[in-house]
Design a protein around this motif. Structure first.
Motif, PDB file in Angstrom:
ATOM      1  N   PHE A  82       3.552   2.340  53.791  1.00 39.87           N
ATOM      2  CA  PHE A  82       4.837   2.972  53.497  1.00 39.87           C
ATOM      3  C   PHE A  82       5.253   3.914  54.617  1.00 39.87           C
ATOM      4  O   PHE A  82       6.448   4.065  54.904  1.00 39.87           O
ATOM      5  N   ALA A  83       4.292   4.555  55.268  1.00 37.64           N
ATOM      6  CA  ALA A  83       4.600   5.504  56.342  1.00 37.64           C
ATOM      7  C   ALA A  83       5.273   4.830  57.530  1.00 37.64           C
ATOM      8  O   ALA A  83       5.911   5.513  58.358  1.00 37.64           O
ATOM      9  N   LYS A  84       5.178   3.506  57.641  1.00 39.94           N
ATOM     10  CA  LYS A  84       5.797   2.787  58.769  1.00 39.94           C
ATOM     11  C   LYS A  84       7.271   2.509  58.539  1.00 39.94           C
ATOM     12  O   LYS A  84       7.966   2.019  59.443  1.00 39.94           O
ATOM     13  N   ALA A  85       7.780   2.787  57.327  1.00 40.66           N
ATOM     14  CA  ALA A  85       9.198   2.560  57.036  1.00 40.66           C
ATOM     15  C   ALA A  85      10.043   3.637  57.705  1.00 40.66           C
ATOM     16  O   ALA A  85       9.725   4.827  57.605  1.00 40.66           O
ATOM     17  N   PRO A  86      11.115   3.269  58.381  1.00 37.17           N
ATOM     18  CA  PRO A  86      12.008   4.286  58.954  1.00 37.17           C
ATOM     19  C   PRO A  86      12.552   5.195  57.862  1.00 37.17           C
ATOM     20  O   PRO A  86      12.865   4.739  56.763  1.00 37.17           O
ATOM     21  N   LYS A  87      12.656   6.476  58.146  1.00 35.56           N
ATOM     22  CA  LYS A  87      13.212   7.438  57.192  1.00 35.56           C
ATOM     23  C   LYS A  87      14.728   7.382  57.305  1.00 35.56           C
ATOM     24  O   LYS A  87      15.339   8.006  58.173  1.00 35.56           O
ATOM     25  N   LEU A  88      15.348   6.628  56.384  1.00 32.73           N
ATOM     26  CA  LEU A  88      16.773   6.325  56.515  1.00 32.73           C
ATOM     27  C   LEU A  88      17.362   6.033  55.143  1.00 32.73           C
ATOM     28  O   LEU A  88      16.711   5.410  54.304  1.00 32.73           O
TER      29      LEU A  88
ATOM     30  N   ALA B  80      21.135   2.186  56.478  1.00 28.65           N
ATOM     31  CA  ALA B  80      20.293   1.029  56.791  1.00 28.65           C
ATOM     32  C   ALA B  80      21.019  -0.286  56.546  1.00 28.65           C
ATOM     33  O   ALA B  80      20.919  -1.219  57.358  1.00 28.65           O
ATOM     34  N   VAL B  81      21.768  -0.381  55.424  1.00 29.59           N
ATOM     35  CA  VAL B  81      22.362  -1.664  55.046  1.00 29.59           C
ATOM     36  C   VAL B  81      23.846  -1.569  54.721  1.00 29.59           C
ATOM     37  O   VAL B  81      24.665  -2.295  55.296  1.00 29.59           O
ATOM     38  N   LEU B  82      24.214  -0.712  53.786  1.00 27.95           N
ATOM     39  CA  LEU B  82      25.554  -0.770  53.202  1.00 27.95           C
ATOM     40  C   LEU B  82      26.674  -0.632  54.226  1.00 27.95           C
ATOM     41  O   LEU B  82      27.721  -1.279  54.099  1.00 27.95           O
ATOM     42  N   GLU B  83      26.488   0.207  55.224  1.00 29.03           N
ATOM     43  CA  GLU B  83      27.542   0.396  56.222  1.00 29.03           C
ATOM     44  C   GLU B  83      27.528  -0.685  57.303  1.00 29.03           C
ATOM     45  O   GLU B  83      28.398  -0.676  58.181  1.00 29.03           O
TER      46      GLU B  83
ATOM     47  N   ALA C 251      17.437  -3.736  59.095  1.00 30.83           N
ATOM     48  CA  ALA C 251      16.325  -2.768  59.106  1.00 30.83           C
ATOM     49  C   ALA C 251      15.019  -3.509  58.846  1.00 30.83           C
ATOM     50  O   ALA C 251      14.339  -3.281  57.849  1.00 30.83           O
ATOM     51  N   PRO C 252      14.635  -4.422  59.750  1.00 27.92           N
ATOM     52  CA  PRO C 252      13.469  -5.272  59.494  1.00 27.92           C
ATOM     53  C   PRO C 252      12.169  -4.482  59.324  1.00 27.92           C
ATOM     54  O   PRO C 252      11.312  -4.879  58.537  1.00 27.92           O
ATOM     55  N   GLU C 253      12.006  -3.374  60.052  1.00 29.38           N
ATOM     56  CA  GLU C 253      10.793  -2.573  59.888  1.00 29.38           C
ATOM     57  C   GLU C 253      10.701  -1.997  58.478  1.00 29.38           C
ATOM     58  O   GLU C 253       9.606  -1.882  57.913  1.00 29.38           O
ATOM     59  N   MET C 254      11.850  -1.665  57.922  1.00 27.87           N
ATOM     60  CA  MET C 254      11.876  -1.110  56.576  1.00 27.87           C
ATOM     61  C   MET C 254      11.431  -2.153  55.555  1.00 27.87           C
ATOM     62  O   MET C 254      10.638  -1.867  54.654  1.00 27.87           O
ATOM     63  N   ARG C 255      11.948  -3.369  55.705  1.00 26.37           N
ATOM     64  CA  ARG C 255      11.541  -4.429  54.780  1.00 26.37           C
ATOM     65  C   ARG C 255      10.051  -4.709  54.895  1.00 26.37           C
ATOM     66  O   ARG C 255       9.348  -4.793  53.879  1.00 26.37           O
ATOM     67  N   ARG C 256       9.544  -4.835  56.128  1.00 27.81           N
ATOM     68  CA  ARG C 256       8.123  -5.146  56.310  1.00 27.81           C
ATOM     69  C   ARG C 256       7.243  -4.051  55.714  1.00 27.81           C
ATOM     70  O   ARG C 256       6.251  -4.335  55.025  1.00 27.81           O
ATOM     71  N   ALA C 257       7.615  -2.803  55.958  1.00 29.11           N
ATOM     72  CA  ALA C 257       6.820  -1.685  55.452  1.00 29.11           C
ATOM     73  C   ALA C 257       6.847  -1.635  53.928  1.00 29.11           C
ATOM     74  O   ALA C 257       5.814  -1.413  53.281  1.00 29.11           O
TER      75      ALA C 257
END
Length: 473
Positions: A245-251, A256-259, A217-223
């Motif tokens: 923060f608004a650029k982070a995917p809503k997930l 995003a990661v664990l699965e 989830a690279p966009e999430m980390r960057r945001a």
């Protein structure tokens, strides 16, 4: 030689509305901030769980703008200091975890981070801390460790974890699979096959989580990192950058990661755990009398068995019923059989569709300076009870459509009215004419309580023009 132990940074997530526990839990004061199984709130219980200074360092609390002062006040009540981080908007658990990892990484890139939901019930804090110690070696050596609870029943309301091979770090196992909430038959099979409940508490190294976010989830980390880098300090709060923060995917962090990660591990644990997701679970986790009843508040029971009766002040009498949930508040009453308690969320949605404010708002509304509670309302008038904390003050303000009368019933009030400032004691009053510039403050050492009578053509909360406000509203 592998690492075995380190100080852990707890990160407590304070999102969610808890509508399944309506009418006690509502959007304006959700379940994590109310007492359900004891004298303190679920949030305070969670904070106390990670107060062992030999294992845990200063907590991070991720919450919203709306609850920032509730969090601060409840921390003050139990004497704990924390870094309070404000999300500009709710974007599920993924961005919140990413922010926690980024902040903990500022303390040390390999800092261990423990993610805790703020509304779970784990009464044995000592056992919980010991399980965190046991999970630390695997987490320090690159695993994202979940605490997997050994099931006591084939529950259908929890996600499950299928444990895999040993990791070589104590009792920690690799995760073979995360699975969603099952139906009853599947849940029975999961329990028989040794699956574990997913408690939602997990431990990881900051740099490991950030690396996995980069992969999945690279966009999430960057945001998240940008929101932290451009955050500003506001009083005792760290306000994340809304733009970034608004650029982070809503997930969720699960999706995003664990699965997706190959680094997921699980430590089987046997401490008592519940997410208190419905009223029936509150009954199961509360003290009960000899007839299986749990009664909170002014309650009178007769010929009643296996029931939960919860009152926040109104005398509630129950006669001749079994397996029921009765919850009374000052403006709403819930009566349901225990089997239907999971359906309360749907009931709340129906009330929202009807435009009922009781679905989301309590009569008592909490503010940075204290709270107010409506006592009565009618054409051209409203009566409120107002409590102001010691040293706190409301905004300097005026109204276009109402005048106000204030009567002090406890404490000392400092009242500003245009160019006049005066002190009022108990049983003294003041009249504030329409259009005057006024402010209420508590200069004393005890809470100030007043009765406010509003009279005018409109008494809505949006008829407030704030001139100055120490809370930045």
């Amino acid at each position: 030689m592998t690492a075995t132990t380190a100080t852990i940074t707890p990160a407590i997530l304070c999102g969610g509305s808890g509508t399944r526990l309506w009418p006690a839990s509502r959007r304006t004061m959700p379940k994590q901030f109310i007492p359900l199984t004891g004298p303190v709130s679920m949030f305070q219980e969670t904070v106390r769980r990670v107060c062992d200074a030999t294992l845990f360092d200063r907590p991070i609390v991720v919450t919203s703008e709306e609850f920032r002062f509730v969090v601060a006040e409840q921390l003050r009540e139990i004497g704990v200091e924390a870094d309070i981080v404000l999300e500009p908007e709710g974007r599920d658990s993924g961005p919140a975890v990413a922010v926690a990892a980024a902040l903990a990484g500022q303390r040390s890139p390999e800092r261990l981070v423990l993610i805790l939901p703020s509304d779970h019930h784990i009464p044995d804090a000592v056992d919980f801390a010991e399980c965190c110690r046991q999970a630390s070696p695997a987490a320090l050596n690159g695993f994202i460790m979940t605490l997997g609870v050994s099931p006591t029943a084939p529950a259908t309301g929890f996600g499950y974890i299928q444990p895999g091979a040993a990791t070589g770090h104590g009792e920690a196992l690799a995760v073979a699979a995360f699975v969603e909430k099952p139906d009853a038959k599947t849940a029975e099979r999961y329990v028989a096959d040794g699956f574990l409940w997913n408690s939602g508490n997990f431990l990881f190294r900051s740099d490991v989580m950030l690396d996995e976010l980069s992969d999945f989830a690279p966009e999430m980390r960057r945001a998240a990192e940008a929101a932290v880098a451009h955050a500003v300090q506001d009083l005792d709060f760290l306000r994340l950058s809304a733009e970034h923060f608004a650029k982070a995917p809503k997930l969720s962090i699960d999706y995003a990661v664990l699965e997706n990660t190959r680094k997921a591990g699980v430590l089987p644990v046997s401490f008592h755990w519940s997410d208190l997701g419905e009223w029936d679970a509150v009954l199961a986790n509360s003290p009960q009398d000899e007839f299986g009843n749990s009664a909170v508040g002014p309650v009178h029971l007769r010929d009643t068995r296996n029931s939960l009766v919860h009152s926040d002040g109104m005398l509630t009498a129950v006669l001749g019923l079994e397996n029921v949930v009765v919850v009374t508040t000052k403006d709403a009453v819930l009566v349901t059989n225990r089997a239907s308690s999971p359906d309360v969320k749907g009931l709340v949605e129906a009330l929202k569709a009807e435009g009922r404010t009781e679905a989301t708002d309590h009569l008592r509304m909490h503010r940075p300076w204290g709270w107010y509670q409506r006592v009565d309302i009618g054409p051209r008038f409203q009566v409120k009870r107002i409590m102001v904390l010691p040293g706190a003050k409301l905004s300097l303000q005026k109204h276009f459509h109402r005048a106000e009368h204030w009567v002090v019933v406890r404490g000392t009030a400092e009242v500003t009215c245009d160019d006049s400032v005066k002190l009022l004691q108990e049983n003294e009053s003041v009249y504030l004419p329409l259009g005057c510039v006024h402010r209420l403050a508590n200069p004393g050492k005890i809470p100030l309580e007043i009765i406010e009578v509003q009279v005018g053509s409109y008494t809505g909360e949006d008829d407030i023009v704030r001139i100055t406000d120490v809370y930045g509203r």
